[in-house]
Design an enzyme around this catalytic site. Sequence first.
Site, PDB file in Angstrom:
ATOM      1  N   LYS A  14       0.834  -1.208   0.000  1.00 25.08           N
ATOM      2  CA  LYS A  14       0.000   0.000   0.000  1.00 25.08           C
ATOM      3  C   LYS A  14       0.867   1.257   0.000  1.00 25.08           C
ATOM      4  CE  LYS A  14      -2.271  -0.858   3.854  1.00 25.08           C
ATOM      5  NZ  LYS A  14      -1.702  -2.156   4.269  1.00 25.08           N
ATOM      6  N   ARG A  89      -9.064   0.969   9.356  1.00 24.79           N
ATOM      7  CA  ARG A  89      -8.612  -0.400   9.591  1.00 24.79           C
ATOM      8  C   ARG A  89      -9.646  -1.209  10.348  1.00 24.79           C
ATOM      9  NH1 ARG A  89      -2.788   0.430   9.335  1.00 24.79           N
ATOM     10  NH2 ARG A  89      -1.642  -1.525   9.380  1.00 24.79           N
ATOM     11  N   ARG A 123      11.537  -7.207   4.338  1.00 24.79           N
ATOM     12  CA  ARG A 123      11.449  -5.744   4.235  1.00 24.79           C
ATOM     13  C   ARG A 123      12.542  -5.072   5.063  1.00 24.79           C
ATOM     14  NH1 ARG A 123       5.749  -2.773   4.722  1.00 24.79           N
ATOM     15  NH2 ARG A 123       5.607  -3.713   6.779  1.00 24.79           N
ATOM     16  N   ARG A 153      11.839  -2.993  10.705  1.00 23.15           N
ATOM     17  CA  ARG A 153      10.847  -2.428  11.630  1.00 23.15           C
ATOM     18  C   ARG A 153      10.574  -3.436  12.737  1.00 23.15           C
ATOM     19  NH1 ARG A 153       5.804  -0.194   8.130  1.00 23.15           N
ATOM     20  NH2 ARG A 153       4.687  -1.335   9.741  1.00 23.15           N
ATOM     21  N   ARG A 164      -0.063  -9.471  13.345  1.00 23.50           N
ATOM     22  CA  ARG A 164      -0.622  -8.400  12.501  1.00 23.50           C
ATOM     23  C   ARG A 164      -1.535  -8.988  11.440  1.00 23.50           C
ATOM     24  NH1 ARG A 164       4.241  -5.186  10.252  1.00 23.50           N
ATOM     25  NH2 ARG A 164       2.710  -3.721   9.491  1.00 23.50           N
TER      26      ARG A 164
HETATM   27  P1  AMP Z   1       1.269   0.368   9.040  1.00 21.24           P
HETATM   28  O1  AMP Z   1       2.512   1.140   8.798  1.00 21.24           O
HETATM   29  O2  AMP Z   1       0.074   0.938   8.297  1.00 21.24           O
HETATM   30  O3  AMP Z   1       1.430  -1.109   8.801  1.00 21.24           O
HETATM   31  O4  AMP Z   1       0.907   0.536  10.591  1.00 21.24           O
HETATM   32  C1  AMP Z   1       1.760   0.057  11.608  1.00 21.24           C
HETATM   33  C2  AMP Z   1       0.999  -0.121  12.903  1.00 21.24           C
HETATM   34  O5  AMP Z   1       0.438   1.128  13.320  1.00 21.24           O
HETATM   35  C3  AMP Z   1      -0.189  -1.070  12.841  1.00 21.24           C
HETATM   36  O6  AMP Z   1       0.193  -2.424  12.996  1.00 21.24           O
HETATM   37  C4  AMP Z   1      -1.044  -0.572  13.997  1.00 21.24           C
HETATM   38  O7  AMP Z   1      -0.526  -0.987  15.237  1.00 21.24           O
HETATM   39  C5  AMP Z   1      -0.839   0.934  13.909  1.00 21.24           C
HETATM   40  N1  AMP Z   1      -1.870   1.569  13.037  1.00 21.24           N
HETATM   41  C6  AMP Z   1      -1.662   2.182  11.836  1.00 21.24           C
HETATM   42  N2  AMP Z   1      -2.837   2.627  11.314  1.00 21.24           N
HETATM   43  C7  AMP Z   1      -3.800   2.272  12.212  1.00 21.24           C
HETATM   44  C8  AMP Z   1      -5.216   2.414  12.254  1.00 21.24           C
HETATM   45  N3  AMP Z   1      -5.885   3.009  11.247  1.00 21.24           N
HETATM   46  N4  AMP Z   1      -5.868   1.913  13.327  1.00 21.24           N
HETATM   47  C9  AMP Z   1      -5.217   1.320  14.349  1.00 21.24           C
HETATM   48  N5  AMP Z   1      -3.898   1.140  14.362  1.00 21.24           N
HETATM   49  C10 AMP Z   1      -3.175   1.604  13.312  1.00 21.24           C
END
Ligand code: AMP
Length: 206
Positions: A14, A89, A123, A153, A164
Amino acid sequence: MKNIVLLGAPGAGKGTQAALIREEFHIPHISTGDILRRNIKEGTPLGVTAKKYIDAGELVPDDVVIGLVELRLKEDDCKDGYILDGFPRTIPQAESLDKVARIDVALNIDVPFDVIMERMSGRRVCACGETYHVSTLGDATTCQKCGKELFIRDDDRPETVENRLRVYEKQTAPLIDYYRKQGKLKDVNAVGEIDKIFEDVKKALI
Ligand code: AMP
C-alpha cells in the site's frame, strides 16, 4: 482528484503504491502508520500510547487514530483529494470517516498470504521513509536515497507479523465488503512488478 482509501494486508505494498499515486496526481499521502511512528520517534504522548500497541502487532484504539485523521483531513492540502493508507482499519473507523469525508474509491491491493509473508520478512526500511526488499538490495545495507543505515521495523519481526496478519483478517478484511456494498471497491491484483501494478492502479482510479 479523488478521495482514495487503500485497503490491503500489511505488506501488500500500500505504501509503495500510495507514494506513486501521490507523485502522479499531486495529492497528499496520509499514512496513519507513518504518523504514529513519527510520534513514537519524537516521544509525544500519542507516540508513548501507540508504541505499546504497535510493538505487539495490535491496532491502536479507534478513538486515537480517528481523532488524528480527522485533524489531518482538515488541512488545506486535502481539499483536492488525498490517499488514506492504513486507515480505516476497522468498521468503526470507516463509519467515522463516512461522517466527515466523501470517499470516492477504495482500492483493494490484493496479495496472497504466502507472498505477504515473504515480503514482510524481507522488508528493510530507512528512517527517511524509503522501503526496500532484501531480494533487490544485494549486499547493500544503506539507503540508496539518503545513505543512512537500513533497519528492520520492530513490527516486521516474525512473531509480530503473524499477529498483525491475524488482526488484519479479523478487524480489517471486513472493510472489503463494507466498501463493496457502497459500490466503491476496486480490486487490484498486486503480485508482480511495481510499475505494472501501478498501471492497474491508475486504470482503477480513472
Ligand atoms: P502500518 O505502517 O500501516 O502497517 O501501521 C503500523 C501499525 O500502526 C499497525 O500495525 C497498527 O498498530 C498501527 N496503526 C496504523 N494505522 C492504524 C489504524 N488506522 N488503526 C489502528 N492502528 C493503526
